[in-house]
Design a protein around this motif. Structure first.
Motif, mmCIF file in Angstrom:
data_model
loop_
_atom_site.group_PDB
_atom_site.id
_atom_site.type_symbol
_atom_site.label_atom_id
_atom_site.label_comp_id
_atom_site.label_asym_id
_atom_site.label_seq_id
_atom_site.Cartn_x
_atom_site.Cartn_y
_atom_site.Cartn_z
ATOM 1 N N ASN A 1 37.993 14.597 69.729
ATOM 2 C CA ASN A 1 37.527 13.638 70.741
ATOM 3 C C ASN A 1 36.985 14.408 71.942
ATOM 4 O O ASN A 1 36.746 15.616 71.863
ATOM 5 C CB ASN A 1 38.665 12.692 71.157
ATOM 6 N N ARG A 2 36.802 13.710 73.066
ATOM 7 C CA ARG A 2 36.253 14.344 74.262
ATOM 8 C C ARG A 2 37.190 15.395 74.850
ATOM 9 O O ARG A 2 36.749 16.248 75.621
ATOM 10 C CB ARG A 2 35.942 13.279 75.329
ATOM 11 N N VAL A 3 38.455 15.357 74.510
ATOM 12 C CA VAL A 3 39.397 16.367 75.001
ATOM 13 C C VAL A 3 39.204 17.674 74.245
ATOM 14 O O VAL A 3 39.105 18.751 74.841
ATOM 15 C CB VAL A 3 40.849 15.880 74.867
ATOM 16 N N GLY A 4 39.144 17.592 72.922
ATOM 17 C CA GLY A 4 38.994 18.799 72.127
ATOM 18 C C GLY A 4 38.610 18.485 70.696
ATOM 19 O O GLY A 4 38.866 17.390 70.198
ATOM 20 N N TYR A 5 37.956 19.447 70.057
ATOM 21 C CA TYR A 5 37.586 19.343 68.648
ATOM 22 C C TYR A 5 38.603 20.139 67.837
ATOM 23 O O TYR A 5 38.710 21.370 67.980
ATOM 24 C CB TYR A 5 36.183 19.905 68.415
ATOM 25 N N ARG A 6 39.326 19.448 66.969
ATOM 26 C CA ARG A 6 40.280 20.098 66.078
ATOM 27 C C ARG A 6 39.561 20.473 64.788
ATOM 28 O O ARG A 6 38.872 19.642 64.198
ATOM 29 C CB ARG A 6 41.477 19.191 65.797
ATOM 30 N N ALA B 1 34.751 18.390 77.123
ATOM 31 C CA ALA B 1 34.528 17.941 78.502
ATOM 32 C C ALA B 1 35.798 17.426 79.184
ATOM 33 O O ALA B 1 35.997 17.627 80.378
ATOM 34 C CB ALA B 1 33.447 16.862 78.527
ATOM 35 N N ASP B 2 36.647 16.709 78.444
ATOM 36 C CA ASP B 2 37.892 16.187 79.015
ATOM 37 C C ASP B 2 39.064 17.132 78.762
ATOM 38 O O ASP B 2 40.212 16.704 78.629
ATOM 39 C CB ASP B 2 38.214 14.806 78.428
ATOM 40 N N ALA B 3 38.782 18.429 78.713
ATOM 41 C CA ALA B 3 39.810 19.431 78.416
ATOM 42 C C ALA B 3 40.985 19.335 79.379
ATOM 43 O O ALA B 3 40.843 18.950 80.539
ATOM 44 C CB ALA B 3 39.199 20.832 78.501
ATOM 45 N N ASN B 4 42.166 19.688 78.853
ATOM 46 C CA ASN B 4 43.341 19.801 79.715
ATOM 47 C C ASN B 4 43.067 20.832 80.808
ATOM 48 O O ASN B 4 42.227 21.716 80.645
ATOM 49 C CB ASN B 4 44.557 20.229 78.894
ATOM 50 N N THR B 5 43.781 20.728 81.895
ATOM 51 C CA THR B 5 43.571 21.682 82.991
ATOM 52 C C THR B 5 44.352 22.978 82.769
ATOM 53 O O THR B 5 44.041 24.003 83.369
ATOM 54 C CB THR B 5 43.995 21.065 84.327
ATOM 55 N N GLN C 1 28.976 8.533 82.695
ATOM 56 C CA GLN C 1 29.256 9.950 82.938
ATOM 57 C C GLN C 1 28.128 10.570 83.760
ATOM 58 O O GLN C 1 26.997 10.084 83.764
ATOM 59 C CB GLN C 1 29.380 10.721 81.621
ATOM 60 N N ASP C 2 28.455 11.659 84.467
ATOM 61 C CA ASP C 2 27.438 12.488 85.122
ATOM 62 C C ASP C 2 27.766 13.945 84.807
ATOM 63 O O ASP C 2 28.303 14.236 83.741
ATOM 64 C CB ASP C 2 27.333 12.192 86.622
ATOM 65 N N CYS C 3 27.481 14.856 85.716
ATOM 66 C CA CYS C 3 27.745 16.280 85.444
ATOM 67 C C CYS C 3 29.211 16.662 85.609
ATOM 68 O O CYS C 3 29.579 17.819 85.386
ATOM 69 C CB CYS C 3 26.873 17.157 86.344
ATOM 70 N N GLY C 4 30.059 15.721 86.008
ATOM 71 C CA GLY C 4 31.484 15.988 86.101
ATOM 72 C C GLY C 4 31.955 16.300 87.508
ATOM 73 O O GLY C 4 31.178 16.333 88.460
ATOM 74 N N ARG C 5 33.252 16.530 87.640
ATOM 75 C CA ARG C 5 33.868 16.796 88.945
ATOM 76 C C ARG C 5 34.638 18.120 88.948
ATOM 77 O O ARG C 5 35.882 18.149 88.927
ATOM 78 C CB ARG C 5 34.787 15.634 89.361
ATOM 79 N N PRO C 6 33.940 19.235 88.950
ATOM 80 C CA PRO C 6 34.626 20.528 88.999
ATOM 81 C C PRO C 6 35.317 20.725 90.348
ATOM 82 O O PRO C 6 34.983 20.069 91.342
ATOM 83 C CB PRO C 6 33.487 21.536 88.818
ATOM 84 N N GLY C 7 36.297 21.607 90.358
ATOM 85 C CA GLY C 7 36.941 21.952 91.622
ATOM 86 C C GLY C 7 38.279 21.292 91.852
ATOM 87 O O GLY C 7 38.896 21.495 92.911
ATOM 88 N N TYR C 8 38.772 20.511 90.872
ATOM 89 C CA TYR C 8 40.044 19.811 91.073
ATOM 90 C C TYR C 8 41.078 20.149 90.004
ATOM 91 O O TYR C 8 42.099 19.482 89.887
ATOM 92 C CB TYR C 8 39.809 18.295 91.103
ATOM 93 N N ARG C 9 40.819 21.194 89.222
ATOM 94 C CA ARG C 9 41.783 21.557 88.181
ATOM 95 C C ARG C 9 43.114 21.992 88.764
ATOM 96 O O ARG C 9 44.158 21.829 88.136
ATOM 97 C CB ARG C 9 41.207 22.672 87.293
ATOM 98 N N ASN C 10 43.078 22.562 89.965
ATOM 99 C CA ASN C 10 44.336 22.972 90.602
ATOM 100 C C ASN C 10 45.213 21.774 90.933
ATOM 101 O O ASN C 10 46.421 21.913 91.148
ATOM 102 C CB ASN C 10 44.055 23.783 91.865
ATOM 103 N N LEU C 11 44.613 20.578 90.949
ATOM 104 C CA LEU C 11 45.359 19.344 91.203
ATOM 105 C C LEU C 11 45.645 18.593 89.901
ATOM 106 O O LEU C 11 46.140 17.466 89.933
ATOM 107 C CB LEU C 11 44.576 18.438 92.156
ATOM 108 N N GLY C 12 45.308 19.200 88.780
ATOM 109 C CA GLY C 12 45.556 18.560 87.492
ATOM 110 C C GLY C 12 44.482 17.574 87.077
ATOM 111 O O GLY C 12 44.706 16.773 86.171
#
Length: 336
Positions: A216-221, A258-262, A14-25
């Motif tokens: 998980n990395r998508v979300g904490y329930r 971090a792996d949140a849905n868009t 992992q690194d700091c992530g790839r922001p800027g592509y949520r509009n593409l899902g």
């Protein structure tokens, strides 16, 4: 080159992530604990976005196939380099052929193995981060496995002999001490905050929420009291970023990570401030958390102690480096 000798699922590049592509899902991905990555990269004089190995399952064993400096941040755990005990949150140098073993953490949930120069995997959409749901980035878009090899980017500095105070001590939240064992997360009321009943808004802050195994990395329930709306609503889908707290019909919150849905459509009750997301990333399954409301201005100001911590770290590394250079120059001068 690094060779993975022993690992279990969930460990990724992992690194700091790839922001800027949520509009593409495409979600951001990246490390769960940004402070731990930044600290490791500062210790090694790396670029802020240099990639690391994020560790969620232990023990983890690897071999350094070349001499390289490294640091393990995020957790307090037993670590050994060829049997020699190492301190967490410190810079060390391994010789070619030496093995590093990282045991289960005593505190913290995720460790970050940073190497001088950064882990070298292909850059996809501006990032080296593993996107597990999309199956790309990192090492073939998957968890690391025994036998995998990872490259190291050239030009890394040789670093060893110094350490930093972890954020759990340097950035201690006074509210945590008041409720031992409960992590306090500051939040800003979200768009749909007023759609919840007054009782639910009070419960949201007074309840000690438990992190469930479904996290998980998508979300904490979270499990705890059931939150209710003043009346049923149907919302249009909206963009999501890490930290947003959604409330599904069952009434128990989900904190996006971090792996949140868009995009999503559950009512939003709150957003955890950026300065506190690392606290949640390091909270283990079964841990209890409490939410504390703050203003937007306070949420922004909360990043200043973090930036000060980073700056003090940079100054420490710079002074140590300059001192080391002077010592080496003195030794060289004495030999002539």
């Amino acid at each position: 080159m690094i060779t993975i000798l022993e690992t279990a699922p969930l460990n990724t590049v992992q690194d700091c992530g790839r922001p800027g592509y949520r509009n593409l899902g495409v979600g951001c991905s990246g490390v769960m604990d940004m402070l731990a990555l930044q600290a490791g990269n500062i210790l090694l004089e790396n670029q802020p976005d240099d990639a690391c190995i994020e560790l969620q399952t232990f023990p983890f064993l690897l071999r350094f196939d070349v001499s390289v400096s490294f640091a393990v941040t995020g957790i307090d755990a037993d670590m050994e380099l060829d049997g020699q005990t190492l301190l967490p949150w410190s810079a060390a140098t391994a010789a070619a052929g030496q093995t590093l073993r990282i045991g289960p953490p005593r505190t913290g949930a995720r460790g970050y193995l940073c190497v001088a120069g950064g882990v070298d995997v292909p850059v996809i959409l501006g990032s080296r981060s593993t996107q597990l749901r999309g199956g790309f980035g990192g090492l073939s878009g998957r968890f690391l496995e025994a036998g995998d090899t990872l490259g190291i980017r050239p030009g890394g500095a040789v670093c060893a002999g110094y350490a930093v105070i972890p954020p759990s001590a340097a950035l201690k939240n006074e509210n945590d001490a008041e409720t031992s064992g409960v992590v306090t997360l500051r939040f800003i009321p979200a768009t749909d905050y007023q759609l919840f009943t007054e009782q639910s808004r009070v419960l949201f802050q007074n309840c000690e929420w438990k992190i469930t195994p479904q996290s998980n990395r998508v979300g904490y329930r979270l499990s705890g009291d059931k939150l209710q709306l003043t009346k049923p609503v149907e919302l249009r889908s909206y963009g999501i970023v890490p930290g947003i707290v959604q409330v599904p019909p069952a009434g128990e919150p989900i904190v996006q990570m971090a792996d949140a849905n868009t995009a999503g459509g559950y009512p939003r009750i709150a957003t955890v401030i950026e300065a506190d997301l690392w606290r949640l990333a390091q909270a283990r399954i079964g841990s209890r958390i409490r939410f504390q409301e703050c203003s937007y201005e306070d949420g922004v100001d909360a990043m200043q102690p973090v930036e000060d911590w980073f700056e003090n770290m940079r100054l420490m590394v710079s002074r140590y480096r300059n001192s080391s250079i002077r010592r080496q120059s003195g030794k060289s001068g004495g030999k002539k």
